[in-house]
Design an enzyme around this catalytic site. Structure first.
Site, PDB file in Angstrom:
ATOM      1  N   PRO A   1      33.717  46.254  64.977  1.00 40.52           N
ATOM      2  CA  PRO A   1      33.750  44.496  64.393  1.00 40.52           C
ATOM      3  C   PRO A   1      34.077  43.521  64.383  1.00 40.52           C
ATOM      4  O   PRO A   1      34.623  42.559  64.067  1.00 40.52           O
ATOM      5  CB  PRO A   1      35.357  44.549  65.925  1.00 40.52           C
ATOM      6  CG  PRO A   1      35.327  45.948  66.356  1.00 40.52           C
ATOM      7  CD  PRO A   1      33.759  46.044  66.316  1.00 40.52           C
TER       8      PRO A   1
ATOM      9  N   GLN B   1      42.667  41.306  32.243  1.00 36.51           N
ATOM     10  CA  GLN B   1      42.681  39.412  31.338  1.00 36.51           C
ATOM     11  C   GLN B   1      42.978  40.510  30.070  1.00 36.51           C
ATOM     12  O   GLN B   1      44.523  39.360  29.269  1.00 36.51           O
ATOM     13  CB  GLN B   1      40.773  38.903  31.385  1.00 36.51           C
ATOM     14  CG  GLN B   1      41.467  38.090  30.333  1.00 36.51           C
ATOM     15  CD  GLN B   1      41.782  36.868  31.712  1.00 36.51           C
ATOM     16  OE1 GLN B   1      41.968  36.807  32.206  1.00 36.51           O
ATOM     17  NE2 GLN B   1      43.381  35.602  30.122  1.00 36.51           N
TER      18      GLN B   1
ATOM     19  N   GLY C   1      50.344  40.243  30.978  1.00 42.15           N
ATOM     20  CA  GLY C   1      51.127  40.490  32.484  1.00 42.15           C
ATOM     21  C   GLY C   1      51.309  41.576  33.114  1.00 42.15           C
ATOM     22  O   GLY C   1      51.523  41.700  34.128  1.00 42.15           O
TER      23      GLY C   1
ATOM     24  N   GLU D   1      28.375  51.029  53.262  1.00 42.83           N
ATOM     25  CA  GLU D   1      27.397  51.314  52.834  1.00 42.83           C
ATOM     26  C   GLU D   1      26.337  49.811  52.711  1.00 42.83           C
ATOM     27  O   GLU D   1      24.898  50.170  52.244  1.00 42.83           O
ATOM     28  CB  GLU D   1      26.805  51.966  51.595  1.00 42.83           C
ATOM     29  CG  GLU D   1      27.644  53.293  51.707  1.00 42.83           C
ATOM     30  CD  GLU D   1      26.835  54.577  51.978  1.00 42.83           C
ATOM     31  OE1 GLU D   1      25.284  54.237  52.421  1.00 42.83           O
ATOM     32  OE2 GLU D   1      27.461  55.715  52.463  1.00 42.83           O
TER      33      GLU D   1
END
Length: 385
Positions: A131, A342, A346, A369
Site C-alpha cells: 500500500p 485531440q 468532442g 513493472e
C-alpha cells in the site's frame, strides 16, 4: 494499415504472433467494450485463450507448457493489447510470477505448482507492491519469519495492486526475511497458496482503465506456509526480481506498442472519414503533421523495443535495454492516445469510443513493472556499460 507487421519480428516468433492476432480478432476485440463497461473478469475469454495455447505457455515443455521465449511472448503482447489492454492483461497475468518458480524453484515445487498452471488447471500471480511502497523493492515491509518448531514460514503484512489476488490459486510473494546492512539481501520469494490460513484478499475498487483485469489488496495475518515453499535461496529475492523484471519490461513495452497502434488506427480512420469546412479532415496539414508525428514515434519505439528484446535475451546490459524499451514504448502510447483524442474532438470523450478506452488504459503501463521515473534512474546508471 498494419502497424504491427512482422518484418521486425524474428522468424521463429511469427507463427505464434499470427495465432495471437487471429485470437484477438475473434475473441478479444468484439468483447472489449462490454468488459470495459461491466468491469467483470473475462473468464470465458481467458479459458478460450487457454484452449488456444496462448496462456501460460512460456512455461517449458518439460512442465507442460510450450516453452515460448521472450520474443514470442512479446509478439503476443503487442497483438493482445492492440485488441484490448484489460483483457490482454488478464490473459498475461494468468502465469505471472510462475517464471520465477521455474528459474529458481526446486523440482518438487515445479511439479506441484508449475504443471497445473502450464496445463491451465490453475492461475497464479506475483505479489510485490504494498500500500505504501511500489517501486522501492528494498523498502517493502511484509515480513516472513521462520517457525522452526512447526516447520513453517509465518507471513505478516499487506500487498496491493496484485493481479489475481482473489482469483489465483497461488502467488509468488516477495517478503522481508532479515534486517541485515545489505538492504538488497534482506528479501526472499515464497509460494503462497491463496487458501493458506491467514491469507485474505479483496478486489481494489473499480479503476478507470484496464477494467477487465482484476487487482487486489492482500492482508497476511500470521499466514502460515510450509518451509519448503521458500523459492531458491533465502535472501536472494531482490536479485530474482531484478532479473525477472528485465524480461517483464520488454513485454510491457509490447503492451505500450499495442495500445499505441490502437490509438493510431482510430485516429487515422476517424480523420479520413470526416469533413470540416467543406474538406476532408485528413487534408489539413496540421492533421497530417500530427499523424506523421504519431507514426514516427511509434516506429522509433517499436524498433527500440525489438532491439532491446534481443539484448535482454542475450544478457547484454539487460537492465539498460529493458528500462529503455519499457519507458519509450509506454510513453509513446500516452502520446499517441492524447493526439488521437485531440483529433477526435468532442467525440473522444464518449464512453462508447475505442479511443476513449485506449486513453484510459495507457496511463497504467507507465506505472506498473516499475514507474518510468525509476526506469530513468536505471537508464542513467547503466548507460556507462
Amino acid at each position: 494499415m498494419d502497424l504491427l507487421e512482422e518484418s521486425v519480428v524474428p522468424e521463429h516468433a511469427r507463427d505464434v504472433k499470427a495465432e495471437a492476432r487471429a485470437f484477438a480478432e475473434e475473441h478479444i476485440a468484439p468483447a472489449a467494450q462490454e468488459y470495459h463497461d461491466s468491469g467483470e473478469y473475462p473468464w470465458e475469454i481467458l479459458e478460450a485463450g487457454m484452449d488456444a495455447g496462448l496462456v501460460a505457455q512460456d512455461i517449458s515443455e518439460e512442465y507442460g507448457g510450450r516453452g515460448l521465449d521472450l520474443y514470442e511472448i512479446f509478439a503476443i503482447a503487442e497483438e493482445f493489447y492492440r485488441a484490448d489492454a484489460g483483457i490482454g492483461l488478464t490473459m498475461m497475468l494468468a502465469s505471472f510470477g510462475a517464471e520465477i518458480v521455474e528459474e529458481y524453484g526446486s523440482e518438487e515445487q515445479k511439479a506441484e505448482f508449475l504443471r497445473p498452471v502450464a496445463e491451465n488447471d490453475q492461475i497464479t500471480g506475483l505479489a510485490v507492491s504494498e500500500p505504501d511502497t511500489g517501486s522501492d523493492l528494498a523498502g517493502m515491509t511484509t515480513s516472513a519469519e521462520k517457525d522452526e518448531e512447526a516447520g513453517e514460514w509465518v507471513l505478516n503484512g499487506e500487498k496491493y495492486w496484485i493481479g489475481n489476488a482473489v482469483e489465483a490459486d497461488w502467488l509468488t510473494l516477495y517478503a522481508k526475511t532479515s534486517d541485515g546492512e545489505d538492504r538488497y539481501g534482506n528479501y526472499s520469494m515464497f509460494i503462497v497458496p491463496t487458501d493458506a490460513p491467514g491469507y485474505e484478499a479483496e478486489h481494489i475498487p473499480e479503476k478507470i482503465g484496464m477494467r477487465a483485469s482484476k487487482q487486489g489488496h492482500i492482508v497476511l495475518d500470521d499466514c502460515r506456509i510450509p518451509e519448503e515453499n521458500l523459492v531458491g535461496v533465502e535472501g536472494a529475492g531482490f536479485y530474482m526480481l531484478a532479473e525477472f523484471f528485465n524480461h517483464g519490461r520488454i513485454v510491457v513495452g509490447g503492451h505500450g506498442l499495442g495500445l499505441a497502434a490502437a490509438a493510431i488506427e482510430e485516429a487515422w480512420e476517424f480523420v479520413h472519414d470526416r469533413e470540416a469546412f467543406s474538406r476532408d479532415v485528413s487534408e489539413f496539414q496540421a492533421v497530417q503533421h500530427i499523424l506523421a508525428d504519431m507514426r514516427m514515434e511509434f516506429e522509433a519505439a517499436r524498433s527500440l523495443n525489438w532491439r532491446a528484446a534481443k539484448k535482454v535475451a542475450e544478457g547484454e546490459n539487460a537492465g539498460f535495454w529493458a528500462a529503455s524499451a519499457k519507458t519509450k514504448s509506454t510513453e509513446v502510447a500516452n502520446f499517441c492516445a492524447e493526439r488521437a483524442m485531440q483529433l477526435h474532438g468532442g467525440r473522444s470523450i464518449l464512453q462508447e469510443r475505442r479511443v476513449s478506452r485506449v486513453y484510459r488504459d495507457v496511463r497504467i503501463p507507465v506505472i506498473y513493472e516499475g514507474a518510468n521515473e525509476i526506469q530513468r534512474n536505471l537508464i542513467y546508471r547503466q548507460s556507462k556499460y
